[in-house]
Design a protein around this motif. Structure first.
Motif, PDB file in Angstrom:
ATOM      1  N   THR A  19      -4.444  -7.862 -21.893  1.00  0.00           N
ATOM      2  CA  THR A  19      -2.997  -7.991 -21.803  1.00  0.00           C
ATOM      3  C   THR A  19      -2.587  -7.605 -20.384  1.00  0.00           C
ATOM      4  N   VAL A  20      -1.900  -8.503 -19.705  1.00  0.00           N
ATOM      5  CA  VAL A  20      -1.505  -8.267 -18.322  1.00  0.00           C
ATOM      6  C   VAL A  20      -0.106  -7.668 -18.299  1.00  0.00           C
ATOM      7  N   LYS A  21       0.030  -6.523 -17.634  1.00  0.00           N
ATOM      8  CA  LYS A  21       1.312  -5.833 -17.577  1.00  0.00           C
ATOM      9  C   LYS A  21       1.633  -5.469 -16.128  1.00  0.00           C
ATOM     10  N   VAL A  22       2.903  -5.266 -15.853  1.00  0.00           N
ATOM     11  CA  VAL A  22       3.323  -4.854 -14.515  1.00  0.00           C
ATOM     12  C   VAL A  22       4.277  -3.666 -14.615  1.00  0.00           C
ATOM     13  N   GLN A  23       4.264  -2.861 -13.578  1.00  0.00           N
ATOM     14  CA  GLN A  23       5.298  -1.855 -13.361  1.00  0.00           C
ATOM     15  C   GLN A  23       6.171  -2.353 -12.214  1.00  0.00           C
ATOM     16  N   ILE A  24       7.464  -2.161 -12.343  1.00  0.00           N
ATOM     17  CA  ILE A  24       8.411  -2.632 -11.334  1.00  0.00           C
ATOM     18  C   ILE A  24       9.187  -1.445 -10.763  1.00  0.00           C
ATOM     19  N   MET A  25       9.323  -1.437  -9.434  1.00  0.00           N
ATOM     20  CA  MET A  25      10.112  -0.426  -8.743  1.00  0.00           C
ATOM     21  C   MET A  25      11.026  -1.136  -7.745  1.00  0.00           C
ATOM     22  N   THR A  26      12.292  -0.784  -7.750  1.00  0.00           N
ATOM     23  CA  THR A  26      13.213  -1.398  -6.788  1.00  0.00           C
ATOM     24  C   THR A  26      13.019  -0.773  -5.409  1.00  0.00           C
ATOM     25  N   ASP A  27      13.553  -1.446  -4.415  1.00  0.00           N
ATOM     26  CA  ASP A  27      13.448  -0.941  -3.049  1.00  0.00           C
ATOM     27  C   ASP A  27      14.160   0.413  -2.929  1.00  0.00           C
ATOM     28  N   GLU A  28      15.297   0.566  -3.601  1.00  0.00           N
ATOM     29  CA  GLU A  28      16.028   1.830  -3.552  1.00  0.00           C
ATOM     30  C   GLU A  28      15.252   2.946  -4.237  1.00  0.00           C
ATOM     31  N   GLN A  29      14.621   2.629  -5.359  1.00  0.00           N
ATOM     32  CA  GLN A  29      13.813   3.634  -6.048  1.00  0.00           C
ATOM     33  C   GLN A  29      12.629   4.067  -5.186  1.00  0.00           C
ATOM     34  N   ALA A  30      12.061   3.121  -4.445  1.00  0.00           N
ATOM     35  CA  ALA A  30      10.918   3.444  -3.589  1.00  0.00           C
ATOM     36  C   ALA A  30      11.298   4.452  -2.509  1.00  0.00           C
ATOM     37  N   LYS A  31      12.538   4.371  -2.041  1.00  0.00           N
ATOM     38  CA  LYS A  31      12.985   5.270  -0.968  1.00  0.00           C
ATOM     39  C   LYS A  31      13.113   6.719  -1.445  1.00  0.00           C
ATOM     40  N   THR A  32      13.318   6.911  -2.737  1.00  0.00           N
ATOM     41  CA  THR A  32      13.528   8.266  -3.255  1.00  0.00           C
ATOM     42  C   THR A  32      12.403   8.723  -4.182  1.00  0.00           C
ATOM     43  N   PHE A  33      11.339   7.928  -4.304  1.00  0.00           N
ATOM     44  CA  PHE A  33      10.216   8.307  -5.180  1.00  0.00           C
ATOM     45  C   PHE A  33       9.587   9.606  -4.671  1.00  0.00           C
ATOM     46  N   LYS A  34       9.165  10.469  -5.595  1.00  0.00           N
ATOM     47  CA  LYS A  34       8.698  11.805  -5.207  1.00  0.00           C
ATOM     48  C   LYS A  34       7.396  11.788  -4.410  1.00  0.00           C
ATOM     49  N   TRP A  35       6.623  10.678  -4.515  1.00  0.00           N
ATOM     50  CA  TRP A  35       5.455  10.492  -3.672  1.00  0.00           C
ATOM     51  C   TRP A  35       5.622   9.198  -2.885  1.00  0.00           C
ATOM     52  N   ASN A  36       4.764   8.983  -1.938  1.00  0.00           N
ATOM     53  CA  ASN A  36       4.757   7.709  -1.228  1.00  0.00           C
ATOM     54  C   ASN A  36       4.354   6.619  -2.229  1.00  0.00           C
ATOM     55  N   PRO A  37       5.229   5.670  -2.554  1.00  0.00           N
ATOM     56  CA  PRO A  37       4.903   4.671  -3.577  1.00  0.00           C
ATOM     57  C   PRO A  37       3.790   3.724  -3.164  1.00  0.00           C
ATOM     58  N   PHE A  38       3.394   3.795  -1.883  1.00  0.00           N
ATOM     59  CA  PHE A  38       2.336   2.910  -1.382  1.00  0.00           C
ATOM     60  C   PHE A  38       1.022   3.668  -1.163  1.00  0.00           C
ATOM     61  N   ASP A  39       0.944   4.887  -1.681  1.00  0.00           N
ATOM     62  CA  ASP A  39      -0.250   5.723  -1.543  1.00  0.00           C
ATOM     63  C   ASP A  39      -1.274   5.302  -2.594  1.00  0.00           C
ATOM     64  N   LEU A  40      -2.435   4.842  -2.145  1.00  0.00           N
ATOM     65  CA  LEU A  40      -3.458   4.329  -3.055  1.00  0.00           C
ATOM     66  C   LEU A  40      -4.094   5.419  -3.905  1.00  0.00           C
ATOM     67  N   THR A  41      -3.864   6.683  -3.603  1.00  0.00           N
ATOM     68  CA  THR A  41      -4.434   7.774  -4.413  1.00  0.00           C
ATOM     69  C   THR A  41      -3.486   8.217  -5.525  1.00  0.00           C
ATOM     70  N   LYS A  42      -2.323   7.571  -5.628  1.00  0.00           N
ATOM     71  CA  LYS A  42      -1.300   7.980  -6.607  1.00  0.00           C
ATOM     72  C   LYS A  42      -0.989   6.840  -7.582  1.00  0.00           C
ATOM     73  N   VAL A  43      -0.586   7.234  -8.799  1.00  0.00           N
ATOM     74  CA  VAL A  43      -0.080   6.272  -9.781  1.00  0.00           C
ATOM     75  C   VAL A  43       1.430   6.434  -9.898  1.00  0.00           C
ATOM     76  N   TRP A  44       2.076   5.440 -10.509  1.00  0.00           N
ATOM     77  CA  TRP A  44       3.490   5.560 -10.857  1.00  0.00           C
ATOM     78  C   TRP A  44       3.547   6.004 -12.321  1.00  0.00           C
ATOM     79  N   PRO A  45       4.197   7.098 -12.633  1.00  0.00           N
ATOM     80  CA  PRO A  45       4.272   7.541 -14.027  1.00  0.00           C
ATOM     81  C   PRO A  45       4.858   6.458 -14.935  1.00  0.00           C
ATOM     82  N   HIS A  46       4.186   6.228 -16.060  1.00  0.00           N
ATOM     83  CA  HIS A  46       4.626   5.172 -16.969  1.00  0.00           C
ATOM     84  C   HIS A  46       5.982   5.481 -17.595  1.00  0.00           C
TER      85      HIS A  46
END
Length: 498
Positions: free
Chosen positions: A258-285
């Protein structure tokens, strides 16, 4: 009754004896004229291509991706545009650290690379069975891979190398924890999840950008084995995962995800508690829930492993309209390193191999190189050109630039500049004799071009300086409409008419 197939050389010459070499007498030495034997031996010497530095041991299969939820609000990618739409795929599983002879059941991260043959070109999702990786900066990638390979003196896998690197790079702890958990020993390729790992971008038809992560959840259920079971399995069958995948598909037990995606808006990315582009981190489900978009099923085995699995080439740089990269540093480096590795490993025209070929029309100006099939024929191999039958740019596919602090990464038009003043100034400092010689030299070269090209080039000379254009036109024996000369005094672009 079908016609018997006659054995031939690679160039089509029939072979009447493929079991006995040409010799000088029954016991004599071989003769160089036995070109069939030479061809066979020379080809055999070249049967292997360089193995992948990473992900060398792999298995693959064809299948389909079927959309269960269209997401045009997030991406304009056509293959995701309507429920029920199907796209052919090729998926290659692999181990990461081991060489081609490594055992499938070893503790290792598993590669999960999917090639989508979409109507707008191929899209490659080159991920793993883990949502994160050991590093966040590509400067460390080659060094990390060295620690997973063999010691330069002993030629053995070395715990000091591995743990020395990991202990000096705490960013690796998330992935190390996954690797040494039960997830580090999947029972088979069918019983593990896959992840795009990197953050990618979606762009919709309105030009809005979203950030996304891809998840492939196995519908067979996650199944792992213990360290003891792994050791026993390796002793029995070093190709356990390859055998399991191939035989399951042959039995008609088609594995699916089953193919699923997580979506984050550009505004949410600016205030995310970690770097949203950090390959060592996940986005909490909980904050960014998984959204199902489709089902991926594998239902056809390759006919020839070398041609279709070993020569399959994947790269994170292979995108389609509506899907693109993110500022993830490791991803940015992979955009270069992967296609470069494929050109080294397989050859510059690797994309012309059947397993890598797009299933849609392909038009470009890349030519030649080893194993070229003659793409493009006699058409121009440069752009821009004035041949109306050649491929042209498609501005309707333009996507918005990416804001990076105070600047925007985009394709800025360098053509909207003053290209005439300095050329005209140079012309005006020439002596009369030099002007005549220059005009004559230009006319001598330009006279071999078509008249429409001559007229287009004359426009540029006139815009730089009226005298410049007139002298070249005269040297070409072209009479210019006097009304054009009056209009061109204002330096407005005008077509030249003879």
């Amino acid at each position: 009754m079908s016609e018997d197939k006659k054995l031939t050389t690679a160039t089509g010459c029939p072979i009447f004896d493929n079991q006995n070499s040409i010799t000088a007498g029954p016991r004599g030495p071989l003769l160089m004229q036995d070109v069939q034997l030479l061809e066979q031996m020379q080809q055999f010497n070249r049967e292997r291509i360089p193995e992948r530095v990473v992900h060398a041991k792999g298995s693959g299969a064809y299948g389909t991706f079927t959309v269960t939820r269209a997401i045009p609000e997030y991406t304009k990618a056509k293959f995701l545009s309507e429920v029920g739409k199907q796209t052919e795929v090729f998926l290659r599983f692999s181990t990461v650290a081991g060489e081609r002879g490594a055992a499938d059941a070893e503790r290792d991260v598993r590669g999960f690379a999917v090639k989508f043959y979409t109507e707008e070109g191929n899209w490659d999702l080159v991920g793993n069975n883990t949502p994160v990786f050991f590093i966040r900066d590509p400067y460390k990638f080659a060094n990390f891979i060295h620690t997973q390979k063999r010691h330069p003196q002993t030629n053995l896998r070395d715990a000091n190398m591995q743990w020395d690197f990991w202990s000096l790079n705490p960013e690796s702890l998330h992935q190390v924890t996954i690797l040494f958990s039960d997830r580090g020993l999947p029972a088979s390729y069918r019983h593990m999840n896959g992840y795009g790992s990197h953050t990618l971008s979606f762009v919709n038809a309105a030009g809005e950008r979203f950030w996304c992560k891809f998840h492939f959840k196995t519908r067979q259920g996650v199944k792992n084995i213990t360290g003891e079971e792994s050791a026993n399995l390796i002793g029995i069958d070093r190709e356990s995962h390859q055998r399991d995948l191939f035989q399951a598909i042959e039995r008609g037990e088609y594995p699916s995800w089953t193919v699923k995606v997580q979506i984050m808006t550009d505004e949410q990315a600016k205030t995310f508690k970690w770097n949203p582009f950090d390959l060592t981190k996940v986005w909490p489900h909980k904050e960014y829930p998984l959204m199902e978009i489709g089902i991926l099923e594998l239902n056809r085995n390759p006919v020839n492993y070398f041609a279709e699995v070993e020569q399959a080439a994947f790269s994170p740089s292979v995108f389609v309209p509506g899907i693109g990269p993110s500022p993830d540093k490791v991803l940015q480096a992979r955009l270069m390193s992967y296609p470069d590795a494929q050109r080294y490993r397989i050859g510059t025209n690797y994309q012309q191999l059947p397993v890598n070929q797009p299933r849609c029309p392909v038009y470009h100006y890349q030519r030649d190189g080893a194993l070229s099939t003659g793409y493009g024929g006699s058409s121009p191999n440069y752009y821009p050109n004035s041949d109306s039958s050649t491929p042209k740019e498609a501005p309707e596919y333009r996507e918005p630039g990416l804001a990076l602090g105070d600047v925007v990464a985009d394709r800025y038009d360098s053509r909207d500049q003053d290209d005439y003043t300095q050329a005209g100034n140079l012309w005006r400092i020439f002596s009369e004799d030099e002007k005549n010689r220059t005009a004559k030299a230009i006319a001598g070269a330009l006279s071999g071009a078509r008249q429409d090209i001559q007229m287009r080039q004359l426009c540029h000379f006139f815009r730089a300086d009226m005298d410049y254009g007139q002298r070249v036109a005269k040297a070409l024996n072209i009479d210019i409409d006097p009304s054009f000369l009056q209009q061109n005094q204002q330096n407005n672009p005008q077509p030249v008419t003879a």
